[in-house]
Design an enzyme around this catalytic site. Structure first.
Site, PDB file in Angstrom:
ATOM      1  N   GLU A 278       0.839  -1.192   0.000  1.00 29.52           N
ATOM      2  CA  GLU A 278       0.000   0.000   0.000  1.00 29.52           C
ATOM      3  C   GLU A 278       0.878   1.246   0.000  1.00 29.52           C
ATOM      4  O   GLU A 278       1.792   1.346   0.820  1.00 29.52           O
ATOM      5  CB  GLU A 278      -0.916  -0.012   1.228  1.00 29.52           C
ATOM      6  N   HIS A 297      -8.030   1.075   1.737  1.00 30.02           N
ATOM      7  CA  HIS A 297      -7.831   0.806   3.170  1.00 30.02           C
ATOM      8  C   HIS A 297      -8.568   1.829   4.037  1.00 30.02           C
ATOM      9  O   HIS A 297      -7.987   2.448   4.933  1.00 30.02           O
ATOM     10  CB  HIS A 297      -6.338   0.796   3.513  1.00 30.02           C
TER      11      HIS A 297
END
Length: 333
Positions: A278, A297
């Site tokens: 990420e 997220h």
């Protein structure tokens, strides 16, 4: 007592200050430091994970501070060595991954956290992702917004299953999984659970859950035992035309296997909020795999999550001030 509120753009300093003033009225000298998350992604800082890279700023702000409340500040060995007066470090997250617990314990610093703060938000997001993937809402909206009316979405092979009357399997049955189960049961789905740490009537072993479930949602913690627990073999065991959701941790799922199953049509759809890396790197096949819905997220992101986070840690600060045991201590001596 001097306290540092090291908030960010989600759990804001004003939320920390309001909660601290409510819990400990008139007794605190509160300083503030604003961290850049989520406008700047978290990462590894020193020896801790998922933290904002602000060691220097934090060390300066902690001068003379006894208590720090934060979400993303890095409690590293370097920070601890430079902050001899620090005695309590409160992390307003479900786990204090941004704190070196071993070094904190050696330094005499208690570390607390905020379990359950985002359980409701994550459960609601999970259900939204499951429904969006099953009814292909983002794809159909995108086509309409582009001026294309896709009647072929109504063909039998392109429509998804209903929740009512089908089986949903939950892998992990903690605070979030239990809420998702209640929601699914409200839709009329049969819910199966795989979690070796709970004893409930609908608990089954993982192979049975996968074979019977038209919908599978991941809610396990990321541990060495659960890393990669859902791979090509597990996905192949799911009925053809199933939907898979992961709003837990990227480490639980083999994403190449997920993309393979979507490319082949074995899975009708999938929805994920967490990833092995990420942000997602450019060129990732996740960006071009069909029938995959993604969010960055943010399953736990709600105004209530931020307010609960601040309230939970402020309550432990109040216990510390009163000399009472801390409710959510991560490093008991």
């Amino acid at each position: 007592m001097r306290v540092l509120a090291a908030g960010d753009h989600f759990v804001q300093n004003r939320l920390f200050v309001e909660a601290l003033r409510r819990e400990v009225p008139g007794e605190l000298d509160i300083r503030e430091l604003t961290l850049p998350w989520p406008l700047v992604p978290f990462g590894k800082v020193g020896e801790v994970d998922e933290a904002s890279d602000v060691e220097d700023e934090l060390i300066e702000a902690l001068d003379g501070v006894e208590v720090c409340v934060t979400q993303m500040a890095p409690l590293t060995r370097r920070v601890l060595e430079a902050s001899p007066g620090l005695r309590l470090f409160c992390v307003s997250r479900g786990g204090p991954v941004n704190a070196n617990l071993e070094a904190a314990t050696r330094a005499g610093v208690a570390v607390t956290f905020a379990p359950g703060r985002n359980a409701v938000a994550t459960a609601e997001h999970t259900l939204a992702m499951l429904l969006a993937a099953t009814r292909r809402i983002p794809q159909t909206h995108g086509d309409l917004a582009g001026g294309v009316w896709r009647g072929d979405y109504y063909t039998y092979d392109n429509v998804g299953p209903e929740l009512e009357g089908n089986t949903a399997g939950l892998i992990g049955y903690g605070a979030i999984g239990r809420r998702v189960a209640r929601m699914l049961e409200g839709f009329g789905a049969e819910v199966l659970v795989y979690d070796p740490y709970v004893d409930v009537p609908n608990r089954v072993e993982l192979p049975e859950l996968l074979e019977r479930s038209r919908f599978v949602s991941l809610h396990a913690r990321a541990t060495p035992e659960t890393a990669g627990m859902i791979g090509a073999g597990q996905i192949a065991a799911m009925p053809r035309g199933s939907v898979l959701v992961n709003c837990a941790r990227g480490a639980l799922l083999d994403y190449d296997a997920l993309c393979d199953a979507l490319d082949s049509g074995h899975l009708f759809g999938a929805a994920v909020d967490v990833f092995p890396e990420e942000p997602i790197p450019p060129g990732s096949r996740l960006l071009t795999t069909p029938n995959l819905i993604m969010t960055p997220h943010l399953a736990g992101a709600s105004k209530e999550t931020a307010m609960k986070a601040a309230s939970i840690v402020a309550a432990d600060v109040a216990r510390y001030v009163r000399g009472e045991p801390l409710s959510h201590l991560a490093n008991p001596s």
